[in-house]
Design a protein around this motif. Structure first.
Motif, PDB file in Angstrom:
ATOM      1  N   THR A  11      13.275   3.217  -4.637  1.00 44.36           N
ATOM      2  CA  THR A  11      13.771   4.191  -5.605  1.00 44.36           C
ATOM      3  C   THR A  11      13.495   3.632  -6.986  1.00 44.36           C
ATOM      4  OG1 THR A  11      15.519   4.888  -4.089  1.00 44.36           O
ATOM      5  CG2 THR A  11      15.788   5.477  -6.417  1.00 44.36           C
ATOM      6  N   LEU A  12      12.779   4.398  -7.782  1.00 48.93           N
ATOM      7  CA  LEU A  12      12.396   3.931  -9.113  1.00 48.93           C
ATOM      8  C   LEU A  12      13.514   4.181 -10.112  1.00 48.93           C
ATOM      9  CD1 LEU A  12       8.718   5.222  -9.161  1.00 48.93           C
ATOM     10  CD2 LEU A  12       9.571   2.978  -8.472  1.00 48.93           C
ATOM     11  N   ALA A  13      13.634   3.298 -11.089  1.00 44.01           N
ATOM     12  CA  ALA A  13      14.670   3.430 -12.116  1.00 44.01           C
ATOM     13  C   ALA A  13      14.472   4.724 -12.914  1.00 44.01           C
ATOM     14  CB  ALA A  13      14.664   2.215 -13.036  1.00 44.01           C
ATOM     15  N   ASP A  14      13.217   5.085 -13.162  1.00 47.78           N
ATOM     16  CA  ASP A  14      12.887   6.342 -13.837  1.00 47.78           C
ATOM     17  C   ASP A  14      12.168   7.221 -12.820  1.00 47.78           C
ATOM     18  OD1 ASP A  14      11.915   8.462 -15.287  1.00 47.78           O
ATOM     19  OD2 ASP A  14      11.050   7.237 -16.885  1.00 47.78           O
ATOM     20  N   PRO A  15      12.850   8.237 -12.278  1.00 43.10           N
ATOM     21  CA  PRO A  15      12.227   9.080 -11.248  1.00 43.10           C
ATOM     22  C   PRO A  15      10.895   9.695 -11.677  1.00 43.10           C
ATOM     23  CG  PRO A  15      14.567   9.547 -11.413  1.00 43.10           C
ATOM     24  CD  PRO A  15      14.223   8.637 -12.564  1.00 43.10           C
ATOM     25  N   GLY A  16      10.695   9.889 -12.962  1.00 44.72           N
ATOM     26  CA  GLY A  16       9.447  10.449 -13.462  1.00 44.72           C
ATOM     27  C   GLY A  16       8.246   9.544 -13.255  1.00 44.72           C
ATOM     28  N   ASP A  17       8.491   8.264 -12.991  1.00 43.67           N
ATOM     29  CA  ASP A  17       7.396   7.318 -12.774  1.00 43.67           C
ATOM     30  C   ASP A  17       6.679   7.528 -11.442  1.00 43.67           C
ATOM     31  OD1 ASP A  17       7.843   6.142 -15.217  1.00 43.67           O
ATOM     32  OD2 ASP A  17       8.914   4.408 -14.412  1.00 43.67           O
ATOM     33  N   VAL A  18       7.275   8.326 -10.546  1.00 44.87           N
ATOM     34  CA  VAL A  18       6.659   8.560  -9.233  1.00 44.87           C
ATOM     35  C   VAL A  18       5.245   9.111  -9.386  1.00 44.87           C
ATOM     36  CG1 VAL A  18       6.831   9.992  -7.155  1.00 44.87           C
ATOM     37  CG2 VAL A  18       8.832   8.828  -8.007  1.00 44.87           C
ATOM     38  N   GLY A  19       5.013   9.896 -10.413  1.00 43.97           N
ATOM     39  CA  GLY A  19       3.696  10.494 -10.625  1.00 43.97           C
ATOM     40  C   GLY A  19       2.594   9.483 -10.896  1.00 43.97           C
ATOM     41  N   ALA A  20       2.955   8.250 -11.176  1.00 47.18           N
ATOM     42  CA  ALA A  20       1.965   7.210 -11.450  1.00 47.18           C
ATOM     43  C   ALA A  20       1.378   6.611 -10.173  1.00 47.18           C
ATOM     44  CB  ALA A  20       2.594   6.101 -12.297  1.00 47.18           C
ATOM     45  N   PHE A  21       1.926   6.966  -9.010  1.00 45.70           N
ATOM     46  CA  PHE A  21       1.503   6.371  -7.743  1.00 45.70           C
ATOM     47  C   PHE A  21       0.668   7.354  -6.936  1.00 45.70           C
ATOM     48  CE2 PHE A  21       5.274   4.119  -9.046  1.00 45.70           C
ATOM     49  CZ  PHE A  21       4.976   2.806  -8.751  1.00 45.70           C
ATOM     50  N   GLU A  22      -0.388   6.825  -6.291  1.00 45.56           N
ATOM     51  CA  GLU A  22      -1.253   7.622  -5.428  1.00 45.56           C
ATOM     52  C   GLU A  22      -1.250   7.037  -4.027  1.00 45.56           C
ATOM     53  OE1 GLU A  22      -5.183   8.440  -6.833  1.00 45.56           O
ATOM     54  OE2 GLU A  22      -4.523   8.504  -8.918  1.00 45.56           O
ATOM     55  N   VAL A  23      -1.203   7.899  -3.036  1.00 47.90           N
ATOM     56  CA  VAL A  23      -1.253   7.452  -1.643  1.00 47.90           C
ATOM     57  C   VAL A  23      -2.536   6.660  -1.422  1.00 47.90           C
ATOM     58  CG1 VAL A  23      -1.403   8.223   0.755  1.00 47.90           C
ATOM     59  CG2 VAL A  23       0.184   9.343  -0.820  1.00 47.90           C
ATOM     60  N   GLY A  24      -2.406   5.508  -0.789  1.00 49.76           N
ATOM     61  CA  GLY A  24      -3.529   4.623  -0.513  1.00 49.76           C
ATOM     62  C   GLY A  24      -3.716   3.527  -1.546  1.00 49.76           C
ATOM     63  N   GLU A  25      -3.102   3.689  -2.704  1.00 49.66           N
ATOM     64  CA  GLU A  25      -3.203   2.700  -3.782  1.00 49.66           C
ATOM     65  C   GLU A  25      -2.490   1.407  -3.379  1.00 49.66           C
ATOM     66  OE1 GLU A  25      -1.842   2.542  -8.486  1.00 49.66           O
ATOM     67  OE2 GLU A  25      -1.056   4.117  -7.184  1.00 49.66           O
ATOM     68  N   VAL A  26      -3.037   0.280  -3.789  1.00 52.05           N
ATOM     69  CA  VAL A  26      -2.387  -1.013  -3.560  1.00 52.05           C
ATOM     70  C   VAL A  26      -1.774  -1.451  -4.880  1.00 52.05           C
ATOM     71  CG1 VAL A  26      -2.734  -3.449  -2.962  1.00 52.05           C
ATOM     72  CG2 VAL A  26      -3.962  -1.655  -1.703  1.00 52.05           C
ATOM     73  N   VAL A  27      -0.467  -1.771  -4.831  1.00 46.70           N
ATOM     74  CA  VAL A  27       0.279  -2.168  -6.028  1.00 46.70           C
ATOM     75  C   VAL A  27       1.018  -3.472  -5.774  1.00 46.70           C
ATOM     76  CG1 VAL A  27       0.557   0.208  -6.853  1.00 46.70           C
ATOM     77  CG2 VAL A  27       2.298  -0.792  -5.355  1.00 46.70           C
TER      78      VAL A  27
ATOM     79  N   ARG B 217       0.873  -1.186   0.000  1.00 44.51           N
ATOM     80  CA  ARG B 217       0.000   0.000   0.000  1.00 44.51           C
ATOM     81  C   ARG B 217       0.911   1.238   0.000  1.00 44.51           C
ATOM     82  NH1 ARG B 217      -3.509  -1.345   3.246  1.00 44.51           N
ATOM     83  NH2 ARG B 217      -5.212  -1.491   1.777  1.00 44.51           N
ATOM     84  N   ILE B 218       0.685   2.117  -0.949  1.00 40.42           N
ATOM     85  CA  ILE B 218       1.490   3.339  -1.062  1.00 40.42           C
ATOM     86  C   ILE B 218       1.143   4.270   0.101  1.00 40.42           C
ATOM     87  CG2 ILE B 218       2.088   5.317  -2.514  1.00 40.42           C
ATOM     88  CD1 ILE B 218       2.873   2.514  -3.657  1.00 40.42           C
ATOM     89  N   GLU B 219       2.178   4.730   0.818  1.00 40.33           N
ATOM     90  CA  GLU B 219       1.972   5.621   1.957  1.00 40.33           C
ATOM     91  C   GLU B 219       2.461   7.032   1.686  1.00 40.33           C
ATOM     92  OE1 GLU B 219       2.840   4.242   5.825  1.00 40.33           O
ATOM     93  OE2 GLU B 219       1.403   2.603   5.614  1.00 40.33           O
ATOM     94  N   ALA B 220       3.432   7.179   0.777  1.00 38.14           N
ATOM     95  CA  ALA B 220       3.958   8.514   0.458  1.00 38.14           C
ATOM     96  C   ALA B 220       4.776   8.428  -0.823  1.00 38.14           C
ATOM     97  CB  ALA B 220       4.830   9.036   1.601  1.00 38.14           C
ATOM     98  N   VAL B 221       4.884   9.551  -1.493  1.00 37.06           N
ATOM     99  CA  VAL B 221       5.774   9.657  -2.655  1.00 37.06           C
ATOM    100  C   VAL B 221       6.686  10.861  -2.442  1.00 37.06           C
ATOM    101  CG1 VAL B 221       4.211   8.534  -4.279  1.00 37.06           C
ATOM    102  CG2 VAL B 221       4.072  10.982  -3.969  1.00 37.06           C
ATOM    103  N   TRP B 222       7.894  10.756  -2.937  1.00 41.03           N
ATOM    104  CA  TRP B 222       8.888  11.823  -2.805  1.00 41.03           C
ATOM    105  C   TRP B 222       9.428  12.088  -4.207  1.00 41.03           C
ATOM    106  CZ3 TRP B 222      13.661  11.334   0.929  1.00 41.03           C
ATOM    107  CH2 TRP B 222      14.289  12.572   1.057  1.00 41.03           C
ATOM    108  N   PRO B 223       8.736  12.923  -4.969  1.00 38.94           N
ATOM    109  CA  PRO B 223       9.097  13.141  -6.370  1.00 38.94           C
ATOM    110  C   PRO B 223      10.534  13.629  -6.575  1.00 38.94           C
ATOM    111  CG  PRO B 223       6.955  14.098  -5.897  1.00 38.94           C
ATOM    112  CD  PRO B 223       7.543  13.673  -4.584  1.00 38.94           C
ATOM    113  N   GLU B 224      11.017  14.478  -5.678  1.00 34.71           N
ATOM    114  CA  GLU B 224      12.377  15.022  -5.829  1.00 34.71           C
ATOM    115  C   GLU B 224      13.449  13.935  -5.786  1.00 34.71           C
ATOM    116  OE1 GLU B 224       9.557  17.943  -4.257  1.00 34.71           O
ATOM    117  OE2 GLU B 224      10.192  16.018  -3.462  1.00 34.71           O
ATOM    118  N   ARG B 225      13.155  12.837  -5.156  1.00 39.13           N
ATOM    119  CA  ARG B 225      14.102  11.720  -5.036  1.00 39.13           C
ATOM    120  C   ARG B 225      13.718  10.522  -5.882  1.00 39.13           C
ATOM    121  NH1 ARG B 225      18.141  11.672  -0.803  1.00 39.13           N
ATOM    122  NH2 ARG B 225      18.461  13.869  -0.432  1.00 39.13           N
TER     123      ARG B 225
END
Length: 83
Positions: free
Chosen positions: A63-79, A6-14
């Protein structure tokens, strides 16, 4: 092997996604591993403590291989984490 998180937070800068494991089990990170369909470069267990002071071992930072992919995740989402 696939495990749910379950996604709890995203840190786009990182380029990081923080998630809590829903399923119990060991996993290995491989060059082909994905989280929610996006390739993972590395993971860590952040220093997050439980109320009793013990380390929270179900909370991971990916840490994602492509930092731009962070925008695809939403807090609370199950992946799925797939090896």
């Amino acid at each position: 092997m696939s495990l749910r998180f379950r996604i709890e937070a995203v840190w786009p800068e990182r380029g990081m996604v923080f998630a809590r494991s829903i399923d119990r089990g060991d996993f290995r990170l491989r060059s082909t591993s994905t989280l929610g369909g996006h390739r993972v470069a590395s993971f860590q267990i952040p220093r997050k403590l439980e109320r009793d002071g013990s380390l929270d071992l179900d909370f991971f930072g990916f840490t994602l291989a492509d930092p731009g992919d962070v925008g695809a995740f939403e807090v609370g989402e199950v992946v799925l984490l797939e090896e």
